[in-house]
Design a protein around this motif. Sequence first.
Motif, mmCIF file in Angstrom:
data_model
loop_
_atom_site.group_PDB
_atom_site.id
_atom_site.type_symbol
_atom_site.label_atom_id
_atom_site.label_comp_id
_atom_site.label_asym_id
_atom_site.label_seq_id
_atom_site.Cartn_x
_atom_site.Cartn_y
_atom_site.Cartn_z
ATOM 1 N N SER A 1 4.289 24.451 44.420
ATOM 2 C CA SER A 1 2.918 24.646 44.895
ATOM 3 C C SER A 1 2.201 25.784 44.184
ATOM 4 O O SER A 1 0.965 25.800 44.156
ATOM 5 C CB SER A 1 2.925 24.911 46.406
ATOM 6 O OG SER A 1 3.484 23.825 47.108
ATOM 7 N N ARG B 1 -3.182 8.620 43.012
ATOM 8 C CA ARG B 1 -2.221 7.677 43.590
ATOM 9 C C ARG B 1 -1.748 6.703 42.512
ATOM 10 O O ARG B 1 -2.558 6.088 41.818
ATOM 11 C CB ARG B 1 -2.835 6.900 44.749
ATOM 12 C CG ARG B 1 -1.880 5.875 45.369
ATOM 13 C CD ARG B 1 -2.358 5.382 46.707
ATOM 14 N NE ARG B 1 -2.328 6.450 47.694
ATOM 15 C CZ ARG B 1 -2.694 6.284 48.972
ATOM 16 N NH1 ARG B 1 -3.123 5.107 49.387
ATOM 17 N NH2 ARG B 1 -2.640 7.300 49.807
ATOM 18 N N LYS C 1 6.860 9.749 50.047
ATOM 19 C CA LYS C 1 6.049 10.586 50.952
ATOM 20 C C LYS C 1 5.759 11.933 50.306
ATOM 21 O O LYS C 1 4.656 12.453 50.400
ATOM 22 C CB LYS C 1 6.776 10.783 52.274
ATOM 23 C CG LYS C 1 5.999 11.579 53.318
ATOM 24 C CD LYS C 1 6.793 11.724 54.593
ATOM 25 C CE LYS C 1 6.025 12.487 55.658
ATOM 26 N NZ LYS C 1 4.863 11.710 56.164
ATOM 27 N N GLU C 2 6.772 12.507 49.634
ATOM 28 C CA GLU C 2 6.578 13.780 48.944
ATOM 29 C C GLU C 2 7.670 13.963 47.902
ATOM 30 O O GLU C 2 8.831 13.606 48.129
ATOM 31 C CB GLU C 2 6.593 14.950 49.931
ATOM 32 C CG GLU C 2 6.277 16.292 49.272
ATOM 33 C CD GLU C 2 5.954 17.367 50.297
ATOM 34 O OE1 GLU C 2 4.909 17.244 50.970
ATOM 35 O OE2 GLU C 2 6.752 18.312 50.429
ATOM 36 N N TRP D 1 3.330 6.500 44.767
ATOM 37 C CA TRP D 1 3.330 7.897 45.197
ATOM 38 C C TRP D 1 1.977 8.535 44.947
ATOM 39 O O TRP D 1 1.168 8.033 44.159
ATOM 40 C CB TRP D 1 4.433 8.685 44.499
ATOM 41 C CG TRP D 1 4.202 9.039 43.052
ATOM 42 C CD1 TRP D 1 3.694 10.207 42.557
ATOM 43 C CD2 TRP D 1 4.477 8.224 41.897
ATOM 44 N NE1 TRP D 1 3.648 10.173 41.179
ATOM 45 C CE2 TRP D 1 4.119 8.981 40.752
ATOM 46 C CE3 TRP D 1 4.989 6.932 41.726
ATOM 47 C CZ2 TRP D 1 4.252 8.476 39.464
ATOM 48 C CZ3 TRP D 1 5.128 6.426 40.438
ATOM 49 C CH2 TRP D 1 4.758 7.206 39.327
ATOM 50 N N CYS D 2 1.740 9.630 45.642
ATOM 51 C CA CYS D 2 0.537 10.435 45.428
ATOM 52 C C CYS D 2 0.930 11.745 44.769
ATOM 53 O O CYS D 2 1.994 12.291 45.035
ATOM 54 C CB CYS D 2 -0.170 10.712 46.741
ATOM 55 S SG CYS D 2 -0.981 9.260 47.453
ATOM 56 N N GLN E 1 -6.461 13.262 45.575
ATOM 57 C CA GLN E 1 -5.114 12.975 45.085
ATOM 58 C C GLN E 1 -5.167 11.901 44.004
ATOM 59 O O GLN E 1 -6.096 11.088 43.961
ATOM 60 C CB GLN E 1 -4.217 12.471 46.222
ATOM 61 C CG GLN E 1 -3.894 13.477 47.295
ATOM 62 C CD GLN E 1 -2.975 12.884 48.357
ATOM 63 O OE1 GLN E 1 -2.924 11.671 48.563
ATOM 64 N NE2 GLN E 1 -2.234 13.740 49.040
ATOM 65 N N TYR F 1 -4.164 21.261 46.265
ATOM 66 C CA TYR F 1 -3.061 20.363 46.643
ATOM 67 C C TYR F 1 -2.722 20.556 48.110
ATOM 68 O O TYR F 1 -2.599 21.688 48.591
ATOM 69 C CB TYR F 1 -1.823 20.651 45.796
ATOM 70 C CG TYR F 1 -0.555 19.988 46.318
ATOM 71 C CD1 TYR F 1 -0.429 18.599 46.282
ATOM 72 C CD2 TYR F 1 0.489 20.741 46.864
ATOM 73 C CE1 TYR F 1 0.730 17.985 46.776
ATOM 74 C CE2 TYR F 1 1.646 20.127 47.339
ATOM 75 C CZ TYR F 1 1.749 18.761 47.295
ATOM 76 O OH TYR F 1 2.876 18.143 47.773
ATOM 77 N N TYR G 1 -2.799 25.122 49.182
ATOM 78 C CA TYR G 1 -1.653 24.464 49.807
ATOM 79 C C TYR G 1 -1.268 25.141 51.124
ATOM 80 O O TYR G 1 -1.606 26.299 51.394
ATOM 81 C CB TYR G 1 -0.449 24.444 48.858
ATOM 82 C CG TYR G 1 0.018 25.798 48.378
ATOM 83 C CD1 TYR G 1 0.922 26.560 49.114
ATOM 84 C CD2 TYR G 1 -0.446 26.322 47.168
ATOM 85 C CE1 TYR G 1 1.341 27.798 48.677
ATOM 86 C CE2 TYR G 1 -0.032 27.573 46.721
ATOM 87 C CZ TYR G 1 0.859 28.298 47.474
ATOM 88 O OH TYR G 1 1.275 29.535 47.036
ATOM 89 N N ASN H 1 -0.488 18.126 51.370
ATOM 90 C CA ASN H 1 0.191 16.865 51.683
ATOM 91 C C ASN H 1 0.603 16.836 53.161
ATOM 92 O O ASN H 1 1.669 16.363 53.513
ATOM 93 C CB ASN H 1 1.428 16.684 50.790
ATOM 94 C CG ASN H 1 1.935 15.252 50.815
ATOM 95 O OD1 ASN H 1 1.153 14.309 50.764
ATOM 96 N ND2 ASN H 1 3.243 15.073 50.929
ATOM 97 N N GLU H 2 -0.267 17.351 54.012
ATOM 98 C CA GLU H 2 -0.011 17.355 55.455
ATOM 99 C C GLU H 2 -0.850 16.258 56.109
ATOM 100 O O GLU H 2 -1.989 16.028 55.691
ATOM 101 C CB GLU H 2 -0.358 18.710 56.062
ATOM 102 C CG GLU H 2 0.786 19.660 56.247
ATOM 103 C CD GLU H 2 1.576 19.982 54.988
ATOM 104 O OE1 GLU H 2 2.789 20.209 55.105
ATOM 105 O OE2 GLU H 2 0.994 20.034 53.901
ATOM 106 N N TYR H 3 -0.291 15.608 57.132
ATOM 107 C CA TYR H 3 -0.961 14.449 57.730
ATOM 108 C C TYR H 3 -1.300 14.639 59.204
ATOM 109 O O TYR H 3 -1.970 13.803 59.783
ATOM 110 C CB TYR H 3 -0.115 13.193 57.537
ATOM 111 C CG TYR H 3 -0.076 12.752 56.086
ATOM 112 C CD1 TYR H 3 -0.945 11.782 55.624
ATOM 113 C CD2 TYR H 3 0.786 13.363 55.176
ATOM 114 C CE1 TYR H 3 -0.937 11.387 54.299
ATOM 115 C CE2 TYR H 3 0.801 12.974 53.850
ATOM 116 C CZ TYR H 3 -0.063 11.990 53.422
ATOM 117 O OH TYR H 3 -0.053 11.631 52.091
#
Length: 395
Positions: free
Chosen positions: A169, A131, A223-224, A252-253, A129, A390, A175, A392-394
């Motif tokens: 996306s 940042r 966050k997104e 942000w990322c 990513q 890409y 993704y 963006n899940e944690y």
Amino acid sequence: MLIKLLEKEHMPAVKNLWGYAFENQEPFYSWYFHEVLEPHNVLGLFAGNQLAACLQLNPYRLFLNGNSFGASYVVGVITDPAHRGKGFTKKLMLHAIEEMNYRKHAVSILMPFDTIFYSAYGWELCYTQIRYRVPMEMLRNFSDKVGSFQPIDGELDTEALAFIYQKFSQQYHGYVERNKKNWRVLLKDLVHDGGYAYLLLDEKEQPAGYILYFLKGRKLLIKEMAYIHYQAKKALFAFLYNHQSQASSVEWCAPMGDQSFLFLRDTIKPAHTNVVRILPFMCGRVINVKNALLGCRYKENIHCSYRVQISDSHAPWNNKIFSVVIEKGIPMVEEVKTGHVDLSLSINAFSRLFFGTISLEQAVFMGEAAIQQPSVMENLSRIFVQKNNYINEYF
């Protein structure tokens, strides 16, 4: 020692291990274990009657190489401190590979605490990513006050969010294809952390972008953020700039390939004002080579054949030679015992190629892949190309 998928009665022990190793901040802590995590997605290792180690296999769908793949997201790899140093993590990871293959998940992802640690099991860094940390004032010239904003309703606005996310996306690779549950979990997690969510509507009152963020002290932390066109992106930055009385900086990322740094105001003397970094984010692994290759969809003008030999000491079903024939972009794959080999490489290198982290030329240059038949290089180079990943899940 026993390794098995867990049941509801084991969840308090899993929760305690998580709280010790990671975090126990409420309300996320209880919500995650009571409403999100399902026992049959947790693999546990028992020493006697005690849960000594565990990991989670959260199911997702990833868009890779023109198609949708079932995937396991490995989360929360934990060993009780009384049992560390006994090799339990290795035993769990190898059992997890077998379980993911049983679930017909061709690929897997995990967020590493150390990008090298999991390479021993076949996972390699596949997502990075950009940042940003930028003073709020630096957004002024990049913003444009168009459209209107409204707070996101987690029940009513899911379709609008999904539409924007899909449009955003599509320019990337790898993704997550989010379903309604994914959106519900994402927004609930934001609420539990004290965050905010706003939807951007264009001049025709159609969804054009969204932003999920937190206000922490004098920082605005995104966050997104997603948008369907450039004008919507500038409108989102105008929304951010309107918080200048509340926040002095914004962080942000963004996906690799994002070019916001080209348009943000910056100063060079006495030092650069904006901080732009490249950060490692997510590892990937191919769990089943044959199924992964079969699932790919290429352009219709791709016609070629090749043989690839994979070395994978942890998954014997991968440790083979595969014959691949692609006609009109659709592959046929068979295991073969003997014969010539065009390409040979480890599961680690193959995973990076499959995820599009590196190109075939880069893999050969770094010595991670060997081309046995140079005549196939041109065709293979059209298949194994570098892509812009890409995610963006944690959890």
